[in-house]
Scaffold this motif. Structure first.
Motif, PDB file in Angstrom:
ATOM      1  N   UNK A   4      95.013 -59.061  67.479  1.00 26.88           N
ATOM      2  CA  UNK A   4      95.948 -60.055  66.750  1.00 26.88           C
ATOM      3  C   UNK A   4      95.518 -61.492  66.352  1.00 26.88           C
ATOM      4  N   UNK A   5      93.970 -61.784  66.719  1.00 25.15           N
ATOM      5  CA  UNK A   5      93.587 -62.940  66.148  1.00 25.15           C
ATOM      6  C   UNK A   5      93.695 -62.849  64.553  1.00 25.15           C
ATOM      7  N   UNK A  44      98.896 -71.258  63.883  1.00 22.81           N
ATOM      8  CA  UNK A  44      99.932 -70.497  64.055  1.00 22.81           C
ATOM      9  C   UNK A  44     100.745 -69.643  63.191  1.00 22.81           C
ATOM     10  N   UNK A  98     105.500 -56.077  75.075  1.00 25.06           N
ATOM     11  CA  UNK A  98     103.882 -56.433  75.048  1.00 25.06           C
ATOM     12  C   UNK A  98     103.841 -57.749  74.494  1.00 25.06           C
ATOM     13  N   UNK A  99     103.395 -58.661  75.185  1.00 23.37           N
ATOM     14  CA  UNK A  99     102.892 -59.995  74.810  1.00 23.37           C
ATOM     15  C   UNK A  99     101.803 -60.115  73.884  1.00 23.37           C
ATOM     16  N   UNK A 100     102.052 -60.331  72.452  1.00 16.79           N
ATOM     17  CA  UNK A 100     100.873 -60.238  71.530  1.00 16.79           C
ATOM     18  C   UNK A 100     100.188 -61.520  71.772  1.00 16.79           C
ATOM     19  N   UNK A 101      99.031 -61.287  71.731  1.00 16.69           N
ATOM     20  CA  UNK A 101      98.070 -62.580  71.457  1.00 16.69           C
ATOM     21  C   UNK A 101      97.898 -62.721  70.103  1.00 16.69           C
ATOM     22  N   UNK A 102      97.019 -63.832  69.562  1.00 16.81           N
ATOM     23  CA  UNK A 102      96.590 -63.809  68.128  1.00 16.81           C
ATOM     24  C   UNK A 102      97.161 -65.407  67.727  1.00 16.81           C
ATOM     25  N   UNK A 103      96.779 -65.363  66.605  1.00 14.32           N
ATOM     26  CA  UNK A 103      96.818 -67.040  65.973  1.00 14.32           C
ATOM     27  C   UNK A 103      98.312 -67.225  65.820  1.00 14.32           C
ATOM     28  N   UNK A 104      99.279 -66.104  65.547  1.00 13.21           N
ATOM     29  CA  UNK A 104     100.485 -66.768  65.029  1.00 13.21           C
ATOM     30  C   UNK A 104     101.292 -67.341  66.302  1.00 13.21           C
ATOM     31  N   UNK A 105     102.460 -67.524  66.065  1.00 10.51           N
ATOM     32  CA  UNK A 105     103.464 -67.707  66.974  1.00 10.51           C
ATOM     33  C   UNK A 105     103.160 -69.068  68.005  1.00 10.51           C
ATOM     34  N   UNK A 106     102.777 -70.100  67.344  1.00 15.17           N
ATOM     35  CA  UNK A 106     102.582 -71.138  68.143  1.00 15.17           C
ATOM     36  C   UNK A 106     103.815 -72.001  68.555  1.00 15.17           C
ATOM     37  N   UNK A 107     104.669 -72.076  67.431  1.00 16.29           N
ATOM     38  CA  UNK A 107     105.356 -73.273  67.624  1.00 16.29           C
ATOM     39  C   UNK A 107     106.820 -72.542  67.047  1.00 16.29           C
ATOM     40  N   UNK A 125      98.536 -68.303  71.740  1.00 16.84           N
ATOM     41  CA  UNK A 125      97.916 -67.084  72.142  1.00 16.84           C
ATOM     42  C   UNK A 125      96.330 -66.938  72.071  1.00 16.84           C
ATOM     43  N   UNK A 126      95.813 -67.674  71.290  1.00 16.02           N
ATOM     44  CA  UNK A 126      94.293 -67.495  71.386  1.00 16.02           C
ATOM     45  C   UNK A 126      93.772 -68.844  72.105  1.00 16.02           C
TER      46      UNK A 126
END
Lengths: 340, 395
Positions: free
Chosen positions: B227-228, B166, A327-336, B89-90
């Motif tokens: 997950x936001x 992030x 599953x590819x989580x969306x969300x605010x984490x994991x930018x970089x 991802x957002x």
């Protein structure tokens, strides 16, 4: 003595009470397992598919064992795709059972003697501590079922020739990861006309790399037959049920369960068992795990049962179709994420 | 380096082009962009772009500019060069933080993740199709580059403000690249958000209000796969005593119904993920009961409010805990907590909760359905003021 002898009905009749006992055994000895079952509210188990399963990844996130610390004899680890590591705890008895049953399973196709062994790998993988736990451990585990080992990837064609001169007129064992067998052994054998006719190939490790090259299991088998290699057994197994391997039958195309194991294919939407022909998530069931609650595990692999009691060996006949896409989580984490 | 918006060229070269705070050229541009995003065909396909378009409409922009320029004790100017690292991802976050910064007149460089897709691509197309004054192209650049520390380092030395979204890992990683001594970071680390539901308030609400509440909650939870940073995770049932169980059951029934109607699906990997995490909570004693009424909903009964998980446990996974009053939640809240979305409370109850928290945790308290609505005040920061600088003048 074959461990591929029980029809599905006999298998269920024999395994179900043992598995029900294992559920109680692990509930008594593993408080975390007991809490999971209590919270999930499991009822009675009228058949194997009704047994409570644990997601196999739970062994990467949680320590689960049914033996006291001072009885831990061996801790098996596996590297996972995300860097998480499974930890499987064995006591002396469980470790012995696992080895014995793995041996019994392999003897079905190898016979009772230790055979000269060609390992399609390089000895240096045993030195690399990082990959050691995954590929190295597999090789090391299998090496005990052969003798006069030769490491094929460390040899040139003359080395392979001398192995065949010495052992090639009697049955010998070839073991390796599927794509290494294809890329190295097959290519060299074809190019130099090596005769692998007495070889018995045991291979595993997934088809992804071969699928990328558009090589199907059928083609793999046909092309190897062209260099004389007709006794070929793919197998499916995992560190979380180390002594249990699901072995490809002599005519190929399907995997079979040894007598102490079974598989269930589940609908990932309803979680109900799927009938033959319908692909779903693969659950692996084995009576061997006594030191940790790994007797009923939901894998993250997709599989399909092709038929029951209608193949080379009795019981369910199935294939593994590949990994469930993460599953590819969306969300605010994991930018970089740094490349390093 | 792929230029996604703005004039190609050296990102850190000095420029003569200047925008002012609330520059009409930028305000016009954003208003035109908003119209594109609010076009029915776009909004239907990507509902989150509707919210973004709404945020960028002229009245809202005017309010932001007024907030920037209202002060009498100082002159307000752009902060200068701003380097944005939005989350991958957002898909809409990069526009919000960039738009406020652009409206404040800054030179902006936005790193767009190579994993951006869907709505982000639609936005980039809209940006490029919107007619712009040449100065905008010279001063506003969006680029995609790989994990190239050299580029990140150069942009970090160039900027006066670096905006890092992030989560903790991204903040820690990017902070390895030094800023100029006068520059600083605006960070958006890992956050956790909650939902609170007043059981007496629920009882008092009529069926339509209950259903609306659940529709709002479902949007908050399922829009970004929960997950936001502002998506509600645990649901606290407040002041219900013996009635809590019944209200929870009704809430879950309605939720399942809404999820059904929306046609939301949870893919198998996510369903397994939820099992792994829910079983983990049970195994360690944090949860006492697990219910799987449907693949899309996992209801977890927590052993206590202190056991509420702060990490993401999957889409449609809802731990529940009961408390007598909102004030009983205060000890369980901390600095990591961002949004509390609520239903059924009086304004006085909510205010008393906020006052008791005393800023030690929770930055936003909003009704069900507004958890994902971005605001110019975010994570406790007043963004228009963060993106500007002040000059005092005593004649």
């Amino acid at each position: 003595m074959s461990v591929f002898s029980l029809s599905q009905a006999d298998r269920e009749k024999r395994l179900l009470p043992q598995l029900v006992d294992l559920v109680s055994h692990h509930r008594r000895h593993c408080v975390r397992y007991d809490r999971i079952l209590t919270a999930a509210g499991v009822g009675s188990f009228s058949d194997i598919s009704a047994l409570p399963w644990l997601p196999v990844r739970l062994f990467k996130t949680l320590e689960l064992k049914s033996i006291p610390d001072d009885e831990v004899f061996k801790v098996l680890t596996s590297s996972g795709t995300t860097g998480e590591v499974s930890r499987i705890y064995l006591d002396k008895a469980a470790a012995a059972t696992q080895t014995r049953q793995l041996g019994a399973t392999l003897q079905t196709v190898l016979g009772p003697q230790r055979l000269p062994m060609l390992i399609v790998d390089t000895k240096s993988i045993l030195k690399d501590r990082r990959s050691f736990s995954a590929r190295g451990a597999g090789v090391l585990g299998m090496a005990t079922f052969g003798r006069d080992h030769m490491w094929a990837l460390d040899e040139d064609v003359d080395g392979l020739r001398s192995f065949l001169v010495k052992h090639g007129d009697q049955p010998f064992l070839i073991f390796g990861f599927t794509y290494l067998v294809w890329l190295h052994l097959y290519e060299i054998a074809r190019e130099h006309g090596l005769d692998l006719g007495n070889g018995i190939l045991i291979h595993s490790g997934g088809w992804k790399k071969l699928v990328d090259q558009a090589v199907s299991p059928e083609e793999f088998r046909n092309r190897l037959a062209a260099v004389g290699l007709t006794r070929i057994h793919n197998f499916y197994g995992m560190v979380e049920q180390i002594g249990t391997i699901f072995l490809e039958g002599p005519t190929g195309g399907s995997l079979y369960c040894p007598d102490f194991a079974d598989v269930v294919v589940r609908d990932p939407e309803t979680w109900a068992e799927l009938p033959p022909g319908k692909p779903g998530l693969l659950e692996v069931v084995s009576t061997l795990p006594t030191s940790y609650p790994g007797h009923v595990l939901l894998t993250e692999d997709l599989g399909v049962v092709h038929g029951v009691d209608d193949g080379d060996w009795p019981g369910k006949r199935f294939s593994v179709l590949g990994r469930l896409p993460r599953a590819e989580a969306r969300g605010c984490s994991d930018t970089y994420r740094s490349a390093a | 380096m792929r230029f996604r918006f703005g004039v190609e060229g050296d990102l850190t070269a000095p420029s003569e082009d200047r925008l002012t705070v609330g520059d009409p050229r930028m305000a016009d541009f954003l208003a035109r962009l908003a119209r594109r995003l609010l076009a029915p065909a776009v909004a239907r396909r990507h509902p989150e772009l509707g919210s973004l378009g709404y945020f960028l409409r002229p009245a809202e922009l005017k309010r932001s500019v007024e907030r920037m320029t209202a002060r009498r004790d100082a002159l307000v100017f752009p902060r200068g060069n701003v380097f944005h690292l939005p989350p991958a991802n957002v898909d809409t976050i990069f526009v919000y933080s960039w738009a406020i910064s652009a409206l404040a007149g800054n030179h902006n460089v936005v790193r767009i993740s190579s994993r951006s897709a869907g709505a982000a691509e639609v936005i980039l197309d809209a940006l490029n199709e919107t007619e712009a004054d040449p100065v905008i192209g010279q001063t506003q650049r969006m680029v995609t580059y790989g994990h190239d520390d050299a580029i990140t380092a150069e942009l970090s030395r160039w900027c006066d403000l670096r905006v890092i979204w992030g989560g903790d890992h991204a903040v820690d990683t990017i902070r390895k690249q030094p800023l100029r001594p006068s520059a600083r970071d605006l960070t958006f680390p890992d956050r956790t958000s909650w939902a609170v539901l007043s059981v007496p308030g629920w009882r008092a609400a009529d069926p339509a209000a209950r259903r609306n509440a659940v529709v709002g909650f479902a949007n908050d939870a399922y829009w970004f796969d929960q997950a936001a940073c502002s998506s509600p995770r645990t649901v606290f049932l407040v002041g219900g005593g013996a009635d809590s169980g019944e209200v929870r059951a009704e809430f879950l029934d309605l939720l399942l119904d809404v999820v059904d109607q929306r046609g939301w699906v949870v893919d198998p990997a996510m369903a397994v993920e939820k099992r792994v995490n829910a079983y983990g909570l049970a195994a360690t004693g944090a949860a006492t009961a697990l219910d799987f009424p449907d693949n899309r909903i996992t209801a977890v009964t927590l052993a206590g409010t202190g056991q509420a998980p702060r990490r993401w446990i999957g889409a449609g996974a809802f731990p529940f805990a009961e408390v007598d009053s909102l004030l009983d939640l205060v000890p369980a809240m901390n600095r990591q907590d961002q949004t509390v979305s609520h239903f059924g409370f009086t304004p006085a109850e909510l205010r008393a909760f906020a006052v008791e928290l005393g800023g030690r945790g929770v930055d936003r308290i909003v009704p069900f359905g507004s958890a994902l609505t971005f605001g110019a005040v975010w994570d406790g920061y007043d963004l228009p003021s963060e993106f500007t600088r002040l000059t005092t003048l005593q004649a």
